[in-house]
Scaffold this active site. Structure first.
Site, mmCIF file in Angstrom:
data_model
loop_
_atom_site.group_PDB
_atom_site.id
_atom_site.type_symbol
_atom_site.label_atom_id
_atom_site.label_comp_id
_atom_site.label_asym_id
_atom_site.label_seq_id
_atom_site.Cartn_x
_atom_site.Cartn_y
_atom_site.Cartn_z
ATOM 1 N N GLU A 131 0.830 -1.222 0.000
ATOM 2 C CA GLU A 131 0.000 0.000 0.000
ATOM 3 C C GLU A 131 0.857 1.263 0.000
ATOM 4 O O GLU A 131 0.537 2.227 0.697
ATOM 5 C CB GLU A 131 -0.950 0.014 1.201
ATOM 6 C CG GLU A 131 -2.265 -0.690 0.987
ATOM 7 C CD GLU A 131 -3.154 -0.038 -0.052
ATOM 8 O OE1 GLU A 131 -3.091 1.190 -0.240
ATOM 9 O OE2 GLU A 131 -3.885 -0.777 -0.716
ATOM 10 N N GLY A 132 1.934 1.262 -0.748
ATOM 11 C CA GLY A 132 2.850 2.407 -0.764
ATOM 12 C C GLY A 132 3.900 2.219 0.310
ATOM 13 O O GLY A 132 3.570 2.199 1.503
#
Ligand SMILES: Cc1cc2nc3c(=O)[nH]c(=O)nc-3n(C[C@H](O)[C@H](O)[C@H](O)COP(=O)(O)OP(=O)(O)OC[C@H]3O[C@@H](n4cnc5c(N)ncnc54)[C@H](O)[C@@H]3O)c2cc1C
Length: 626
Positions: free
Chosen positions: A472-473
């Site tokens: 997620e990043g």
């Protein structure tokens, strides 16, 4: 140990979640209905998740050449979760949802994350279906989203590729129209996709009748070339098995093949896959000729070239979900190490004197051993965990509440919530990923050698949690998003809104003698973050400003957490005055607040120093010097 009292305090006494029932959307709800949801989730987590957490770790998913095999416990957990209605908890009544506030949904999911984070992948399915409810056609909602909400189908998010992780602009999966009548398909404009997607969670399993992949791919321009950058990316529904307009399986397998399972450090209960789209393993009849050809069939969602915008629509919630998972893994380790520390006898108290003088260093064998929770250093490790994990939980719930404000408050408050969320989301995702992982490390330390074995659960919590700084990043990408975009956007108004809320807490806390010292420290920290932000951008040169984006995010995060703790401490003081809560719980909250201000907040000085001087020690070191 139950974390319910902690949750109750934060939700009802700090965030006043009950007041959400005043919003039209939540008018049928009350504390009783919220509590009933928590009771159900707590029970399912206790019965169907927690007892199997080790099993899903040791019995990794495996491929028998045809199917991916998962332990029976995973099937049972999936069934119980789907039956609870949690997959569509926040959806409208008409769709079979409960119209729960997101705050309550996020809190309810915390029980599952703590019991066994990897046994279920319900959040992916919910995120996938929620996205379709916003960007899909009526038919796509009916056929795909609703079957996901019921648990009949499950969902994935297929963004990453072997060569494109942080940099999604380099996605190479290609989507071309499937024949002349491609736009006439009732399920949406029909394309054929070819490419490879890496790291896809829950990409293959037998838990559900079908798997609905949401896939980012590029539609080539008229010259046949892929458009460079994120602009060219579109979003497609690619079912594992073909369905008709009623959602029934047609018996035709779509051209999506499992290329391999990834064998992970942790989070092993969830399959993680490399998927090949359109390699021709499962040719699908084409619309025109009826001839079976290679290419995975995908139905366009939204408009061409707007795929990333659609995908990131759900980003705030997905990142709050990751932050909450990290938090609850930290909390699980905290409770396990607290229990261990209360029962493990080892060593003797320092001081207290003895005839031969050995008592001063705790070596007087004539004294009985004490339990390790009596040693100051073990208390330090426990209090650090408490401060990290309960503080992180408060932050996640605060952000979840902002999601509800964004969706249901009046226009001005909703817009403020939107912008505040923009600024806080990188912290909500990253801070627990880093510090609740540190909590897991401390939980291992409290266990000594036993913590380093598989006989105790804490090593698994650490391994499971290690993922959260990556997906997620990554940490680095979140930090650049914060300093490179979020604090600057809309003329810095998001940062100003946050500063206003922090200052309001400072003002209140200044009036409370127990908290005045912390209030002053927080006011100073806020000012330090503000001037470091300006100094980082003083030359306007991104290479200089962003060279120390992670230390900036660490300082920013610690300041936000100091604010959260101060605000929680204020709520605790007022609850104490009205004798609502136990003296011990209040002492715990005040102790954690003091810990955070004495041991943690001072760290921001070192982090911000390199930011404000735009220190290039790392950035400038030539590659050959490493
Ligand atoms: C268990 C697991 C589950 C996952 N589930 C999914 C899923 O369901 N769907 C999905 O689409 N993806 C999923 N991912 C993929 C995940 O989102 C990526 O691993 C992540 O985005 C990083 O990409 P990468 O692995 O290619 O690393 P890279 O992007 O190659 O990054 C490597 C390192 O370089 C740094 N870096 C990269 N670019 C920059 C830059 N411009 N500036 C500074 N530093 C940089 C990163 O911060 C990182 O430290 C999953 C990953 C894992 C491990």
């Amino acid at each position: 140990m139950s974390f319910r009292p902690t949750l109750d305090f934060l939700l009802y006494h700090w965030l006043d979640a009950e007041s959400l029932k005043q919003r039209d959307r939540f008018a049928d709800h009350s504390r009783e209905t919220f509590d009933a949801v928590f009771d159900t989730c707590e029970r399912i987590a206790r019965e169907k998740y927690a007892p199997f957490n080790r099993i899903v770790d040791t019995q990794e998913p495996h491929f028998d050449g045809e199917k991916v095999i998962l332990p029976q416990a995973t099937h049972d957990a999936h069934k119980a979760y789907a039956a609870s209605g949690m997959l569509s908890a926040a959806q409208d009544y008409e769709v079979g949802g409960m119209q729960l506030p997101y705050t309550v949904e996020a809190a309810a999911n915390a029980f599952f994350a703590m019991a066994s984070v990897s046994i279920g992948s319900g959040l992916l399915t919910t995120g996938n279906a929620n996205l379709l409810m916003v960007h899909g056609t009526e038919m796509q909602k009916e056929v795909f989203a609703k079957n996901e909400f019921s648990g009949r189908f499950s969902g994935t998010m297929c963004l990453s590729e072997p060569q494109a992780g942080s940099s999604l602009s380099d996605v190479m999966t290609r989507a071309v129209p499937d024949g002349d009548g491609f736009e006439a398909d009732p399920l949406g404009p029909r394309y054929r996709l070819t490419g490879n997607k890496m790291w896809i969670s829950s990409g293959e399993h037998e838990l559900t009748d079908n798997i609905i992949h949401l896939v980012l791919a590029k539609i080539p321009g008229p010259d046949g070339k892929l458009i460079a950058g994120t602009r060219g990316i579109s979003l497609f529904i690619v079912p594992k098995k073909m369905v008709d307009t009623h959602g029934a399986l047609t018996g035709v397998r779509n051209d999506v093949a499992l290329a391999g399972l990834n064998h992970k450090l942790g989070w092993r209960g969830t399959t993680n896959t490399l998927l090949n789209f359109g390699e021709g393993k499962y040719p699908v009849p084409s619309t025109g000729s009826g001839q079976a050809v290679s290419g995975a069939v995908g139905y366009l969602v939204g408009k061409p070239h707007e795929g990333l915008r659609c995908m990131f629509h759900m980003m705030n919630e997905a990142r709050i979900g990751v932050g909450t998972a990290a938090t609850m893994l930290g909390m699980a380790g905290y409770y396990a190490s607290l229990d261990y520390a209360k029962n493990r006898p080892q060593g003797r108290p320092v001081g207290g004197g003895s005839k031969n003088g050995t008592g001063a260093v705790g070596k007087d064998a004539s004294q009985p051993q004490v339990r390790i929770i009596e040693h100051a250093d073990v208390k330090r490790m426990l209090l650090a965990q408490k401060a990290y994990c309960e503080g992180a939980l408060a932050l996640e719930l605060y952000c979840a509440r902002l999601v509800d404000e964004h969706h249901t408050a009046d226009a001005q408050a909703a817009d403020d919530a939107r912008l505040l969320l923009e600024v806080l989301t990188p912290i909500a995702k990253s801070w627990p990923s880093e510090w609740c992982l540190e909590a897991n490390s401390l939980a291992i330390q409290v266990h000594g050698g036993y913590g380093y074995t598989r006989d105790f659960p804490v090593e698994q919590y650490w391994r499971d949690n290690r993922l959260n700084m990556i997906h997620e990043g990554t940490h680095g990408i979140q930090a650049m998003d914060l300093l490179g975009r979020k604090v600057l956007m809309e003329g810095g108004r998001g940062l100003q809104l946050l500063a206003a809320r922090i200052n309001a807490t400072v003002e209140k806390a200044t009036q409370a003698p127990e908290l005045a010292e912390h209030a002053n420290a927080l006011a100073k920290a806020l000012q330090q973050v503000g001037s470091a932000t300006k100094a980082a951008w003083a030359t306007g040169e991104p290479g200089q400003a962003l060279a120390n984006a992670v230390p900036y995010m660490q300082a920013f995060g610690h300041t936000v957490l100091a604010w959260v703790w101060l605000d929680v401490a204020l709520a605790s003081l007022s609850a104490q005055k009205s004798a609502i809560h136990s003296i011990a719980a209040h002492a715990g909250r005040m102790g954690a607040t003091r810990y955070f201000y004495r041991y943690e907040l001072p760290k921001i000085g070192a982090w911000l120093k390199v930011v404000e001087t735009r220190d290039l020690t790392c950035a400038d070191l030539p590659e050959e010097a490493f």
